[in-house]
Design a protein around this motif. Structure first.
Motif, short mmCIF file in Angstrom:
data_model
loop_
_atom_site.label_atom_id
_atom_site.label_comp_id
_atom_site.label_asym_id
_atom_site.label_seq_id
_atom_site.Cartn_x
_atom_site.Cartn_y
_atom_site.Cartn_z
N GLN A 16 0.83 -1.20 0.00
CA GLN A 16 0.00 0.00 0.00
C GLN A 16 0.87 1.26 0.00
O GLN A 16 0.55 2.24 -0.68
CB GLN A 16 -0.92 0.00 1.22
CG GLN A 16 -1.94 1.12 1.22
CD GLN A 16 -2.96 0.95 2.34
OE1 GLN A 16 -3.29 -0.17 2.74
NE2 GLN A 16 -3.45 2.06 2.87
N LYS A 17 1.97 1.21 0.71
CA LYS A 17 2.86 2.38 0.77
C LYS A 17 3.43 2.70 -0.61
O LYS A 17 3.56 3.87 -1.00
CB LYS A 17 4.00 2.12 1.77
CG LYS A 17 4.92 3.30 1.97
CD LYS A 17 5.98 3.00 3.01
CE LYS A 17 5.38 2.79 4.38
NZ LYS A 17 6.42 2.63 5.43
N LEU A 50 2.00 2.00 -3.50
CA LEU A 50 0.92 2.54 -4.32
C LEU A 50 0.59 3.98 -3.91
O LEU A 50 0.28 4.81 -4.77
CB LEU A 50 -0.32 1.66 -4.18
CG LEU A 50 -0.16 0.23 -4.73
CD1 LEU A 50 -1.40 -0.60 -4.42
CD2 LEU A 50 0.12 0.23 -6.22
N GLU A 51 0.68 4.28 -2.65
CA GLU A 51 0.46 5.66 -2.19
C GLU A 51 1.54 6.58 -2.76
O GLU A 51 1.27 7.73 -3.13
CB GLU A 51 0.47 5.71 -0.67
CG GLU A 51 -0.78 5.09 -0.04
CD GLU A 51 -0.67 4.94 1.47
OE1 GLU A 51 0.47 5.07 1.99
OE2 GLU A 51 -1.70 4.69 2.11
N ARG A 52 2.76 6.06 -2.86
CA ARG A 52 3.83 6.86 -3.47
C ARG A 52 3.49 7.14 -4.93
O ARG A 52 3.67 8.26 -5.43
CB ARG A 52 5.17 6.13 -3.36
CG ARG A 52 6.31 6.82 -4.13
CD ARG A 52 7.66 6.28 -3.74
NE ARG A 52 7.91 4.92 -4.16
CZ ARG A 52 8.36 4.58 -5.36
NH1 ARG A 52 8.58 5.51 -6.29
NH2 ARG A 52 8.58 3.32 -5.67
N MET A 112 0.58 7.34 -6.24
CA MET A 112 -0.48 8.33 -6.29
C MET A 112 0.08 9.73 -6.09
O MET A 112 -0.31 10.69 -6.78
CB MET A 112 -1.54 8.02 -5.22
CG MET A 112 -2.82 8.81 -5.35
SD MET A 112 -4.09 8.22 -4.20
CE MET A 112 -4.55 6.67 -4.97
N GLY A 113 1.03 9.84 -5.18
CA GLY A 113 1.66 11.13 -4.95
C GLY A 113 2.48 11.60 -6.13
O GLY A 113 2.60 12.81 -6.38
N PRO A 170 -6.02 9.30 -8.59
CA PRO A 170 -6.28 9.70 -7.19
C PRO A 170 -7.50 9.02 -6.58
O PRO A 170 -7.63 9.00 -5.36
CB PRO A 170 -6.48 11.21 -7.30
CG PRO A 170 -6.90 11.45 -8.71
CD PRO A 170 -6.17 10.44 -9.52
N ASP A 171 -8.38 8.47 -7.42
CA ASP A 171 -9.57 7.83 -6.87
C ASP A 171 -9.40 6.32 -6.68
O ASP A 171 -10.34 5.63 -6.28
CB ASP A 171 -10.78 8.10 -7.77
CG ASP A 171 -10.57 7.59 -9.20
OD1 ASP A 171 -9.40 7.30 -9.55
OD2 ASP A 171 -11.56 7.49 -9.94
N SER A 185 -8.52 2.95 -4.87
CA SER A 185 -8.41 2.47 -3.49
C SER A 185 -7.10 1.69 -3.37
O SER A 185 -7.01 0.54 -3.82
CB SER A 185 -9.59 1.58 -3.12
OG SER A 185 -9.35 0.96 -1.87
N VAL A 186 -6.08 2.32 -2.81
CA VAL A 186 -4.78 1.66 -2.72
C VAL A 186 -4.83 0.45 -1.79
O VAL A 186 -4.09 -0.53 -1.98
CB VAL A 186 -3.68 2.65 -2.27
CG1 VAL A 186 -3.44 3.70 -3.34
CG2 VAL A 186 -4.03 3.30 -0.95
N LYS A 187 -5.70 0.49 -0.80
CA LYS A 187 -5.82 -0.67 0.11
C LYS A 187 -6.36 -1.87 -0.65
O LYS A 187 -5.83 -2.98 -0.54
CB LYS A 187 -6.73 -0.32 1.28
CG LYS A 187 -6.84 -1.44 2.30
CD LYS A 187 -7.64 -0.99 3.52
CE LYS A 187 -7.69 -2.09 4.58
NZ LYS A 187 -8.43 -1.67 5.79
#
Length: 210
Positions: free
Chosen positions: A141-142, A144-146, A148-149, A155-156, A158-160
């Motif tokens: 998840q971390k 994937l969040e990177r 997204m950043g 941005p929509d 769901s990385v989880k």
């Protein structure tokens, strides 16, 4: 068995003997399954007495815990190493899937025990697996969040959910190796997993490495 062979075994340090028995235990669990492997299976593989195995792993619970501990360390290490570092997000995701595929061939015992553990919905081993899985999800998840950043993941998304689906695909990749799938077939699945995790359509190109 020769006297020389018996003597060589007795010269192992306790640490080396435990490591040897743990390797044999991993192979025994891969063959017989987490629910069925016993001290006797380990002793037979190691060429030692059953009491000798009990002296290092007193109960079956101790034996199971030690083997699953090895698998847990492996999973955390391969996911952390593959997804970590300065790699582009899609390169990191691809690296993990490729490494799972490779290890299904190079470390089949480890992978078979992992696959068996992941399907063993039993009260004594299942909670530990779920704890490990949560840690793996958090690592993915971390990444994937990177992404997204960095603007390479919508941005929509769901990385989880994406992390869960992506890591679940690791099972598929490993199973494909065991079933004799061809490299192009495996590559196609890996590409699909990466694109799905990043919310990228099948026809869209992956982001260029920065």
């Amino acid at each position: 068995m020769t006297i020389a062979a018996r003597t060589a075994r007795t010269r192992l340090t306790p640490q080396a003997r435990r490591a040897q028995l743990l390797d044999c235990a991993l192979a025994a669990f891969a063959e017989h399954g987490v629910a069925r492997a016993t001290h006797s299976h380990v002793a037979e593989r190691a060429g030692v007495s059953v009491p000798a195995v009990h002296s290092y792993f007193r109960t079956r619970d101790d034996l199971v815990a030690a083997v699953l501990g090895e698998v847990e360390v492996y999973l955390i290490e391969i996911v952390s190493r593959s997804l970590g570092g300065p790699k582009a997000v899609h390169e990191a995701l691809e690296a993990l899937a490729v490494n799972f595929s490779r290890d299904a061939k190079e470390k089949p015992d480890m992978m078979k025990v992992w696959l068996d553990w992941s399907t063993g919905v039993r009260a004594d081993v299942w909670p530990r697996y779920m704890d490990v899985l949560e840690r793996l999800h958090a690592i993915a998840q971390k990444v994937l969040e990177r992404g997204m950043g960095e603007g390479v993941i919508p941005p929509d998304l769901s990385v989880k959910a994406a992390a869960r689906v992506y890591l679940g695909g690791g099972h598929t990749v490993a199973l494909m190796q065991f079933s004799g799938a061809t490299p192009p077939e495996i590559d196609a699945v890996i590409g699909h997993l990466v694109r799905t995790a990043m919310g990228i359509g099948p026809g869209a190109p992956l982001p260029a490495a920065g």
